[in-house]
Design a protein around this motif. Structure first.
Motif, PDB file in Angstrom:
ATOM      1  N   SER A  75      -2.306   4.482  -9.480  1.00  0.00           N
ATOM      2  CA  SER A  75      -2.283   5.315  -8.278  1.00  0.00           C
ATOM      3  C   SER A  75      -3.616   6.045  -8.149  1.00  0.00           C
ATOM      4  N   ARG A  76      -3.813   6.713  -7.035  1.00  0.00           N
ATOM      5  CA  ARG A  76      -5.042   7.495  -6.866  1.00  0.00           C
ATOM      6  C   ARG A  76      -5.107   8.643  -7.867  1.00  0.00           C
ATOM      7  N   THR A 121      -0.865  -2.334  -8.845  1.00  0.00           N
ATOM      8  CA  THR A 121      -0.420  -1.487  -7.737  1.00  0.00           C
ATOM      9  C   THR A 121       0.598  -0.456  -8.209  1.00  0.00           C
ATOM     10  N   HIS A 136       0.809  -1.222   0.000  1.00  0.00           N
ATOM     11  CA  HIS A 136       0.000   0.000   0.000  1.00  0.00           C
ATOM     12  C   HIS A 136       0.840   1.269   0.000  1.00  0.00           C
ATOM     13  N   PHE A 141      -6.097   6.692 -11.253  1.00  0.00           N
ATOM     14  CA  PHE A 141      -7.395   6.027 -11.218  1.00  0.00           C
ATOM     15  C   PHE A 141      -8.522   6.970 -10.800  1.00  0.00           C
ATOM     16  N   GLY A 142      -8.216   7.850  -9.848  1.00  0.00           N
ATOM     17  CA  GLY A 142      -9.266   8.707  -9.308  1.00  0.00           C
ATOM     18  C   GLY A 142      -9.404  10.048  -9.984  1.00  0.00           C
ATOM     19  N   ARG A 143      -8.266  10.588 -10.510  1.00  0.00           N
ATOM     20  CA  ARG A 143      -8.311  11.943 -11.067  1.00  0.00           C
ATOM     21  C   ARG A 143      -7.893  12.002 -12.533  1.00  0.00           C
ATOM     22  N   GLU A 176       2.611   3.346  -3.960  1.00  0.00           N
ATOM     23  CA  GLU A 176       2.087   4.527  -4.652  1.00  0.00           C
ATOM     24  C   GLU A 176       2.835   5.795  -4.267  1.00  0.00           C
TER      25      GLU A 176
END
Length: 248
Positions: A85-86, A81, A53, A89-91, A56
């Protein structure tokens, strides 16, 4: 001092306990690889462990920082992994590809060791996804694109093919059996030093100026049972394999 970067070897287990009408949950976080770290550190290595974890945020931010290590070890952590990363994937933000950075590090003279597990090579349900990754072509074995786990609760015997190779540390030919491994194919130009059943267990090769190696079973339980963990050859084997891949 030789430096190794250990990536992975951690997991979180979330359990649901159902007792009749009622239920509750518990969560446990575990880090593995302590015996592997101890084996290298007892031989003068400095081992930096990045649990899965933390990859990243803590993975070396530049090629120069990565090149400060003699050896990179990937153990039981999938390609996603490194890739998702956030930020990505998220932004939907772009960032350097960590696996490409590892590939380039090896081609420029670094050492790479991949160790088996449920999220190494292809892995459970083929979720590890290293076959088509930037590392797929530089490993000394060919990674499958299907679930590659071989479970052997009866114990899978090890056949040592090159007992005098420097990467095996002179530990002999009598090894404890293993409870499972990731099935791979031999790669032309690489050398298989030991097999489990009929498949590669330890293989080594070169990529550019660097060296690569694989150990297709676990460095710790469950595929590596107590007799293997307590085997007198455990620490000498890992020390020799790490040193050879690092170019020592």
């Amino acid at each position: 001092m030789k430096k190794a970067l250990l990536l992975g070897e951690s997991w979180t287990t979330h359990m649901i306990h159902q007792k009749g009408f009622d239920s509750f949950t518990t969560t446990e976080y575990v880090e593995g690889g302590q015996e592997f770290r101890a084996a290298l550190e007892s031989d003068g290595w400095q081992v930096t462990h990045l649990p899965a974890h933390t990859i990243e945020a803590r993975f070396p931010s530049s090629a120069a920082e990565l090149a400060d290590h003699d050896l990179v070890v990937i153990s039981d952590v999938g390609a996603n992994t490194f890739l998702l990363s956030r930020a990505v994937f998220g932004r939907s933000e772009s960032e350097p590809n960590k696996l490409e950075r590892i590939r380039d590090y090896v081609i420029d003279g670094g050492g790479l060791l991949m160790v088996g597990g449920y999220l190494s090579f292809s892995g459970i349900d083929a979720k590890a996804k290293y076959a088509a990754s930037p590392l797929g072509d530089i490993l000394p074995v060919e990674v499958l694109e299907t679930d590659d786990r071989e479970e052997h609760p009866e114990g899978a015997p090890v056949l040592v093919q090159a007992p005098d190779h420097g990467a095996l540390g002179g530990v002999g030919t009598e090894w404890p059996p293993l409870l499972g491994y990731n099935r791979t194919r031999e790669r032309a130009g690489a050398q298989v030093l030991a097999r489990v059943k009929d498949d590669p267990l330890i293989a080594v090769g070169t990529a550019g100026k660097g060296r690569t190696g694989v150990f297709t079973s676990d460095m710790s339980p469950h595929w590596a049972p107590p007799p293997f963990m307590e085997w007198p050859g455990y620490a000498p084997l890992w020390r020799a394999l790490a040193s050879w891949i690092a170019g020592a």
